[in-house]
Design an enzyme around this catalytic site. Structure first.
Site, PDB file in Angstrom:
ATOM      1  N   CYS B  31      82.365  84.252  51.173  1.00 59.91           N
ATOM      2  CA  CYS B  31      80.740  84.833  50.851  1.00 59.91           C
ATOM      3  C   CYS B  31      80.753  85.419  48.680  1.00 59.91           C
ATOM      4  CB  CYS B  31      80.518  86.254  51.023  1.00 59.91           C
ATOM      5  SG  CYS B  31      79.548  87.733  51.310  1.00 59.91           S
ATOM      6  N   LYS B  58      81.529  90.747  63.853  1.00 61.40           N
ATOM      7  CA  LYS B  58      82.437  91.422  63.300  1.00 61.40           C
ATOM      8  C   LYS B  58      82.909  92.281  64.273  1.00 61.40           C
ATOM      9  CE  LYS B  58      78.671  91.811  59.767  1.00 61.40           C
ATOM     10  NZ  LYS B  58      76.910  92.038  60.245  1.00 61.40           N
ATOM     11  N   VAL B  71      79.240  92.817  54.448  1.00 64.83           N
ATOM     12  CA  VAL B  71      80.424  92.732  53.029  1.00 64.83           C
ATOM     13  C   VAL B  71      79.883  92.602  51.276  1.00 64.83           C
ATOM     14  CG1 VAL B  71      82.015  91.445  54.575  1.00 64.83           C
ATOM     15  CG2 VAL B  71      80.898  89.916  53.677  1.00 64.83           C
ATOM     16  N   GLU B  87      77.565  96.646  48.186  1.00 65.58           N
ATOM     17  CA  GLU B  87      76.801  96.534  47.616  1.00 65.58           C
ATOM     18  C   GLU B  87      77.052  95.642  46.761  1.00 65.58           C
ATOM     19  OE1 GLU B  87      73.215  95.826  48.464  1.00 65.58           O
ATOM     20  OE2 GLU B  87      72.390  97.475  49.779  1.00 65.58           O
ATOM     21  N   SER B  88      77.099  94.741  46.325  1.00 68.55           N
ATOM     22  CA  SER B  88      77.994  93.855  45.034  1.00 68.55           C
ATOM     23  C   SER B  88      77.918  94.580  43.880  1.00 68.55           C
ATOM     24  CB  SER B  88      78.333  92.313  45.204  1.00 68.55           C
ATOM     25  OG  SER B  88      76.439  91.998  45.118  1.00 68.55           O
TER      26      SER B  88
END
Lengths: 249, 249
Positions: B31, B58, B71, B87-88
């Site tokens: 990801c 999941k 993720v 939230e990246s």
């Protein structure tokens, strides 16, 4: 020199804007993302000019400020090269960091991160309710999904134990989610059964709405839900009329 | 006590994690958003445990950390209540502000805002190229649209006049866009005509890719494009195998 109070369309020449070093906000009057930027400008009392953009027929010159044609954009006319910024949350955080006055985001990085995550949590509520507000045949589970997504916010107010999501005072998180809460009551006029949020299930959230509605920046920026409903009807009919914002109700 | 090197699936019990106050990163190995968080952790040398999550199936317990099952998530086990963040970009900025060491985002609010906007500008390139990487019949204009979206980045390197988007040193903007540039070369293995980016049109950008590939944090985190291609093939076949990341090529 004043900028006309209307949405600029395709084919209309670029308005002559005053070269006074004052920040320019490009927006659409009914766009909730645009409202975020307008709210931060009002809350921090930052002088600015507003230039309204017709989103169905964008003026050709608008990509000079927003390469992808999105609103809102701000143009920093006092900075070298007069750069423009886009993306409502980027604009909001920039204005908060760059301009004096009370910080709207918490100083603590963890609290700030948690507030940003809460802002994103509104997305499922918005995507559930938008078909009800703007289309003729919304899916049957639209309102139940909307309500479930809003439960998160009712629970969060309980968990935080403060009148505002931002704490004892209104904060960035409140301003960033407000524009959608301003539009939800239009359901009463748009929905066949005059839908309203349940007063018990959303007791804290409805109290928050009332409280926020009294904030000075909100009062300067918000539109009445009947005006929103009027715009929604034009959009649902396939001919959005952005300028209804400037007509008397 | 070590955490097994595999993606946790539906039905697998929650792993027993060490209660050592060390930050936990929940991620999927392929990801790109997860990789953003992993890169910032590596760049700032922040100790952490990695827990891999199977995104097709999941594990039931994962919503304890990420309410919407997304993720990446990080869990702050040294903080009261062990809160989790998602939230990246929110995670990246939190880690940058909270942890010591060189700041990855510029201190100047305007530069930071411009970097954040540039990060968002990658979205059109990604949405154009993903059908080529992951589906059998991508639209005919996918690659031309991809190339046009990448022109923005070539031009930006020219405009900035620095080896990195972040300046003379690698910065947050470089780390946030890198994961996709790591995956683009897989086109060579996935695309029928062994597509590669034009070496003249993207001269600066390809030099940037080579330079960034030598960064220590990137080296710790990046996967070879052949491994990416192997994963893409499993996903294209409708049975994504996340654990191919842990097999020898």
């Amino acid at each position: 020199m004043s900028i006309p109070l209307k949405h600029f369309k395709k084919g209309t020449p670029k308005p002559k804007l005053p070269e006074d070093g004052v920040l320019r906000l490009y927006l659409m009057r009914f766009c909730p993302y645009s409202e975020r930027a307008a709210l931060v400008l009002a809350a921090k009392q930052i002088p600015h000019h507003k230039i309204y953009i017709d989103l169905s027929e964008k003026p050709e010159w608008y990509t000079d400020y927003s390469p992808l044609g999105k609103v809102p954009a701000i143009q920093l006319t006092a900075v070298d090269g007069q750069p423009a910024l886009v993306e409502s949350l980027v604009i909001a955080e920039y204005l908060d960091e760059q301009y004096p006055g009370r910080s709207l985001f918490p100083a603590d990085p963890l609290q700030k991160a948690q507030d940003k995550i809460l802002i994103e949590r509104l997305a499922p509520a918005v995507s559930a309710v938008y078909p009800v507000l703007f289309t003729k045949n919304p899916p049957a589970d639209a309102l139940p999904n909307f309500e479930q997504a809003l439960d998160v916010f009712e629970q969060e107010l309980t968990k935080r134990g403060t009148p505002y999501f931002g704490g004892q005072q209104i904060g960035m998180v409140d301003y960033m989610i407000w524009p959608w809460f301003e539009r939800f009551p239009a359901l009463k006029f748009v929905h066949a059964d005059k839908y309203e949020l349940d007063k018990t299930r959303y007791a804290k959230l409805l109290r928050w709405v009332e409280l926020v509605a009294q904030d000075e920046a909100i009062k300067q920026t918000a539109l009445d839900s009947q005006v929103h409903a009027k715009f929604m009807a034009t959009r649902q009919a396939g001919e959005p009329n952005y300028d209804v914002a400037f007509e008397a109700v």
